[in-house]
Design an enzyme around this catalytic site. Structure first.
Site: not given
Length: 302
Positions: A29, A96-97, A251, A279
């Site tokens: 996120g 990711s985050w 990605d 991703h």
């Protein structure tokens, strides 16, 4: 639920085998929450895994709340959860985050991290922000970029992230929702190698779009409370922690350059570039790499 102070309660779940290898899963996120699919990246016979919804998202409360919601609040929450579980140290797994948060946690508490498994590296540097919200991804998805910026009047388009902040923090729920759907659609278009209509519908569903868009934007406006290049500057604190990075070659959300820069700053980490990967962790090559990494750290034979 765990009450972590500041008016926040976070949802957590623990699965696998009691006495198995301790691990914590950090979702992306920021603001997306955890899901049953994420548990499938760990062999339940070998792992004792804790997953949780970070502040303001998923089943945590208050819903979509931005107050007392920073990177360092989340790092403190992870420590509270570790202490609750009684683990001396654990494997930290994030994409990711979640990779950003994993690195921030590991650099703050290296003695509590047994190993790191990371995907889709995001270091929250200005060039990475600009790629997604100024120039870069816009060249690959020009028609979707136009839809994204069309939501903002021309005179405000010099700073898209700030312009969206005004709408995502509006007192009018309808204004918030419209901005959240536009924000989440743009992100959803960049995270898969091939179009995925089901995933896009999930991204833009009201109860998903609002917390993700509000919390992501809140973090990005504040540069995730990190100094420029901080996670690279402090990479020496990861020395001695075994790590594997699974990175999609194509990605478009978090391009491979960040993973490569991290590899140079942290030479002992193993960087695996998935040639046909984007991703999301649900893409076949990415899933395969992540499962093999978690199996390896649990001592499972190949």
């Amino acid at each position: 639920m765990l009450h972590v102070g500041d008016g926040h309660s976070i949802y957590w779940e623990r699965c696998g085998t009691k006495g198995g290898k301790p691990a914590v899963f950090l979702h992306g996120g920021p603001g997306s929450g955890c899901s049953p699919k994420q548990r499938q990246q760990f062999d339940p016979e070998l792992y004792d895994v804790l997953l949780f919804d970070q502040r303001g998202c998923g089943r945590s409360t208050p819903y979509a709340c931005l107050d007392n919601n920073t990177t360092w609040d989340l790092v403190a929450d992870i420590e509270k959860l570790r202490e609750m579980c009684g683990h001396e140290k654990w494997l930290v797994f994030g994409g990711s985050w979640g990779s950003t948060l994993s690195l921030a946690y590991a650099q703050t508490h290296p003695e509590r991290v047994a190993e790191l498994v990371l995907r889709g590296i995001f270091l929250c540097r200005q060039n990475e922000m600009d790629w997604l919200y100024k120039y870069g991804a816009s060249e690959l998805y020009p028609e979707e970029w136009e839809k994204f910026v069309r939501h903002i009047p021309e005179e405000e388009r010099g700073d898209i992230v700030e312009a969206y902040r005004k709408r995502l923090t509006s007192d009018d729920p309808a204004v918030q929702l419209a901005a959240a759907k536009a924000w989440s659609r743009w992100e959803g278009m960049t995270v898969t190698l091939l179009p995925d209509q089901e995933m896009l519908e999930e991204f833009t569903e009201d109860t998903h779009a609002v917390p993700v868009a509000r919390i992501e934007n809140h973090y990005f406006v504040n540069r995730c409370w990190l100094d420029e290049g901080q996670l690279l500057t402090n990479a020496h604190r990861l020395e001695g922690i075994p790590g594997i990075i699974i990175q999609g070659r194509h990605d478009c959300c978090t391009p491979p350059s960040a993973a490569w820069d991290l590899k140079k700053a942290w030479p002992e980490v193993e960087l695996q570039i998935v040639p046909d990967g984007g991703h999301l962790f649900t893409e076949p090559g990415i899933t395969d790499g992540l499962v093999r990494a978690s199996d390896r750290f649990a001592g499972k034979a190949a």
